[in-house]
Design a protein around this motif. Sequence first.
Motif, PDB file in Angstrom:
ATOM      1  N   GLY A 143      10.949  46.739  57.331  1.00 18.10           N
ATOM      2  CA  GLY A 143      10.728  48.104  57.769  1.00 18.10           C
ATOM      3  C   GLY A 143      11.973  48.582  58.510  1.00 18.10           C
ATOM      4  N   HIS A 144      12.964  47.528  58.689  1.00 20.42           N
ATOM      5  CA  HIS A 144      14.066  48.159  59.443  1.00 20.42           C
ATOM      6  C   HIS A 144      15.262  47.272  59.201  1.00 20.42           C
ATOM      7  N   CYS A 145      16.521  47.880  59.152  1.00 22.92           N
ATOM      8  CA  CYS A 145      17.613  47.402  58.934  1.00 22.92           C
ATOM      9  C   CYS A 145      18.843  47.810  59.757  1.00 22.92           C
ATOM     10  N   GLN A 146      19.089  47.512  60.963  1.00 24.93           N
ATOM     11  CA  GLN A 146      20.084  47.914  61.785  1.00 24.93           C
ATOM     12  C   GLN A 146      21.170  46.994  62.386  1.00 24.93           C
ATOM     13  N   LEU A 147      22.240  47.562  62.987  1.00 25.45           N
ATOM     14  CA  LEU A 147      23.170  46.756  63.608  1.00 25.45           C
ATOM     15  C   LEU A 147      23.318  47.247  64.909  1.00 25.45           C
ATOM     16  N   LEU A 148      23.267  46.437  65.980  1.00 23.44           N
ATOM     17  CA  LEU A 148      23.244  46.766  67.338  1.00 23.44           C
ATOM     18  C   LEU A 148      24.028  46.065  68.348  1.00 23.44           C
ATOM     19  N   THR A 149      24.495  46.591  69.366  1.00 25.29           N
ATOM     20  CA  THR A 149      25.110  45.809  70.494  1.00 25.29           C
ATOM     21  C   THR A 149      23.742  45.807  71.113  1.00 25.29           C
ATOM     22  N   VAL A 150      23.507  44.457  72.023  1.00 26.00           N
ATOM     23  CA  VAL A 150      22.287  44.380  72.716  1.00 26.00           C
ATOM     24  C   VAL A 150      22.986  43.733  73.994  1.00 26.00           C
ATOM     25  N   HIS A 151      22.870  44.776  74.858  1.00 19.09           N
ATOM     26  CA  HIS A 151      23.330  44.682  76.357  1.00 19.09           C
ATOM     27  C   HIS A 151      22.443  43.907  77.339  1.00 19.09           C
ATOM     28  N   GLY A 152      21.030  44.282  77.162  1.00 20.94           N
ATOM     29  CA  GLY A 152      20.111  43.493  77.822  1.00 20.94           C
ATOM     30  C   GLY A 152      18.877  44.158  77.529  1.00 20.94           C
ATOM     31  N   PRO A 153      17.670  43.805  78.259  1.00 15.79           N
ATOM     32  CA  PRO A 153      16.231  44.198  77.772  1.00 15.79           C
ATOM     33  C   PRO A 153      16.361  45.910  77.955  1.00 15.79           C
ATOM     34  N   GLY A 154      15.914  46.526  76.977  1.00 16.47           N
ATOM     35  CA  GLY A 154      15.728  48.256  77.177  1.00 16.47           C
ATOM     36  C   GLY A 154      17.331  48.648  76.871  1.00 16.47           C
ATOM     37  N   ALA A 155      18.168  47.976  76.468  1.00 16.56           N
ATOM     38  CA  ALA A 155      19.588  48.525  76.590  1.00 16.56           C
ATOM     39  C   ALA A 155      20.507  48.149  75.449  1.00 16.56           C
ATOM     40  N   PHE A 156      20.477  49.150  74.503  1.00 13.07           N
ATOM     41  CA  PHE A 156      20.711  48.828  73.106  1.00 13.07           C
ATOM     42  C   PHE A 156      21.774  50.122  72.644  1.00 13.07           C
ATOM     43  N   THR A 157      22.910  49.682  71.877  1.00 13.33           N
ATOM     44  CA  THR A 157      23.586  50.676  71.135  1.00 13.33           C
ATOM     45  C   THR A 157      23.553  50.372  69.705  1.00 13.33           C
ATOM     46  N   ARG A 158      23.099  51.341  68.933  1.00 11.79           N
ATOM     47  CA  ARG A 158      23.023  50.974  67.497  1.00 11.79           C
ATOM     48  C   ARG A 158      24.353  51.668  66.774  1.00 11.79           C
ATOM     49  N   LEU A 159      24.954  50.769  66.125  1.00 10.80           N
ATOM     50  CA  LEU A 159      26.145  50.751  65.288  1.00 10.80           C
ATOM     51  C   LEU A 159      26.021  51.327  63.851  1.00 10.80           C
ATOM     52  N   GLY A 160      24.854  50.883  63.254  1.00 10.16           N
ATOM     53  CA  GLY A 160      24.406  51.713  61.914  1.00 10.16           C
ATOM     54  C   GLY A 160      23.007  51.152  61.837  1.00 10.16           C
ATOM     55  N   THR A 161      22.622  51.774  60.704  1.00  9.49           N
ATOM     56  CA  THR A 161      21.203  51.752  60.313  1.00  9.49           C
ATOM     57  C   THR A 161      20.870  52.222  58.729  1.00  9.49           C
ATOM     58  N   THR A 162      19.960  51.957  58.154  1.00 14.53           N
ATOM     59  CA  THR A 162      19.854  52.336  56.695  1.00 14.53           C
ATOM     60  C   THR A 162      19.872  53.508  56.446  1.00 14.53           C
ATOM     61  N   ILE A 163      20.308  54.161  55.549  1.00 11.70           N
ATOM     62  CA  ILE A 163      20.132  55.566  55.260  1.00 11.70           C
ATOM     63  C   ILE A 163      18.991  56.004  54.372  1.00 11.70           C
ATOM     64  N   ASP A 164      18.420  54.789  54.019  1.00  9.73           N
ATOM     65  CA  ASP A 164      17.153  54.901  53.057  1.00  9.73           C
ATOM     66  C   ASP A 164      16.130  53.858  53.213  1.00  9.73           C
ATOM     67  N   ASP A 165      16.313  52.902  52.424  1.00  7.86           N
ATOM     68  CA  ASP A 165      15.210  51.748  52.781  1.00  7.86           C
ATOM     69  C   ASP A 165      15.943  50.392  53.283  1.00  7.86           C
ATOM     70  N   ALA A 166      14.806  49.838  53.983  1.00 11.39           N
ATOM     71  CA  ALA A 166      15.130  48.357  54.520  1.00 11.39           C
ATOM     72  C   ALA A 166      15.288  47.349  53.586  1.00 11.39           C
ATOM     73  N   VAL A 167      16.221  46.390  53.859  1.00 11.18           N
ATOM     74  CA  VAL A 167      16.644  45.226  53.145  1.00 11.18           C
ATOM     75  C   VAL A 167      15.044  44.399  52.741  1.00 11.18           C
ATOM     76  N   GLY A 168      14.155  44.299  53.636  1.00  6.41           N
ATOM     77  CA  GLY A 168      13.257  43.499  53.499  1.00  6.41           C
ATOM     78  C   GLY A 168      12.216  44.117  52.368  1.00  6.41           C
ATOM     79  N   GLU A 169      12.000  45.737  52.617  1.00  5.33           N
ATOM     80  CA  GLU A 169      11.376  46.517  51.463  1.00  5.33           C
ATOM     81  C   GLU A 169      11.953  46.170  50.296  1.00  5.33           C
ATOM     82  N   CYS A 170      13.326  46.303  49.998  1.00  5.29           N
ATOM     83  CA  CYS A 170      13.907  45.767  48.778  1.00  5.29           C
ATOM     84  C   CYS A 170      13.509  44.456  48.224  1.00  5.29           C
ATOM     85  N   PHE A 171      13.307  43.487  49.041  1.00  5.48           N
ATOM     86  CA  PHE A 171      13.017  42.448  48.653  1.00  5.48           C
ATOM     87  C   PHE A 171      11.407  42.397  48.284  1.00  5.48           C
ATOM     88  N   ASP A 172      10.743  43.043  48.828  1.00 11.04           N
ATOM     89  CA  ASP A 172       9.191  43.114  48.205  1.00 11.04           C
ATOM     90  C   ASP A 172       9.211  43.790  46.821  1.00 11.04           C
TER      91      ASP A 172
END
Length: 342
Positions: A143-172
């Motif tokens: 359900g998800h396909c994202q690139l993030l910087t993980v700074h700590g619990p509850g602290a995330f910066t999203r750098l990119g995400t899917t504009i349509d489908d997730a890669v796992g859904e594509c496999f399915d």
Amino acid sequence: MRVMGIETSCDETAVAIVEAPAGTEPVGRILANVVYSQLTEHRRFGGVVPEIAARAHLERLDGLVRQALAEAGTDLADLDGIAATGGPGLIGGVMVGVMTAKALAFVHDKPFLAVNHLEGHALSVRLTETVAFPYLLLLVSGGHCQLLTVHGPGAFTRLGTTIDDAVGECFDKTAKLLDLGFPGGPAVERTAKGGDPKRFALPRPMWRKPGCDFSFSGLKTAVRQAAEKLPVDDAQAVADLCASFQRTVGDVLADRCANALALEPSPTLVVAGGVAANAYLRGRLEELATAHGATLVAPPIKLCTDNGAMIAWAGLERLRLGKQDTLDFRPRPRWPLDPIAA
């Protein structure tokens, strides 16, 4: 510290108990990690049916809690907190897990922790490996396909995400098109082992374009069109198509991660989520990380797919920081890790 984790966001009913020192030392220990997979309930439908999933969680969860406590050799009085996936996910299942955790926390006077399912994946690597914050995370699942910087619990910066489908859904979807069975990811990977990855030229959406976003809908369409032209009962052609598809996904993931490493240099690239169990994709990402002077780290295979240990661990990380949730927490069908991202 000992924390119980309950995971019911999709089609696995899972309960785990983990422990770790109360200080800042990251690595923990799994005392129990029990999972009931609902594959038999959903396989004939070719995918997860939300109502069936919620009912299965309701029927199995109490027994799994008892089983986890027995395997850990502990009881509820010895726990320091009770965590549950609070979202995102199929809301019926999420409600089952949250209400069970709330009831146990209330009756036994324990802290209740509502964990973002994606944060469970994001922090799972720290349960078994010494990985310091911040790090770059590729989160890939059904359900998800994202690139993030993980700074700590509850602290995330999203750098990119899917504009349509997730890669796992594509496999399915690829597995369903080729009649390989459910779940699709492992089926495609198995079939691809005997295939020629260069036979089919498939599109690589977003490849070599700026930024860190993903797209997979065009790839799915191309696989469908190629599948429709395959000779009847040609097992080798099916294997070749799976191998070509998997190679194309590897090209896209490596390209997007390369952009992310250029944008936010990091000594560590973490890959997590169900798709992280794919050995071929791990190999491609390891090559990429090495080329950029980084180290690829991935959770053990058993912690890539949905499980209670990652939820317990995320809860423990938050509890270390003195965080907990009130019993009026509302389960969430959607819950972004980076709420201010577009």
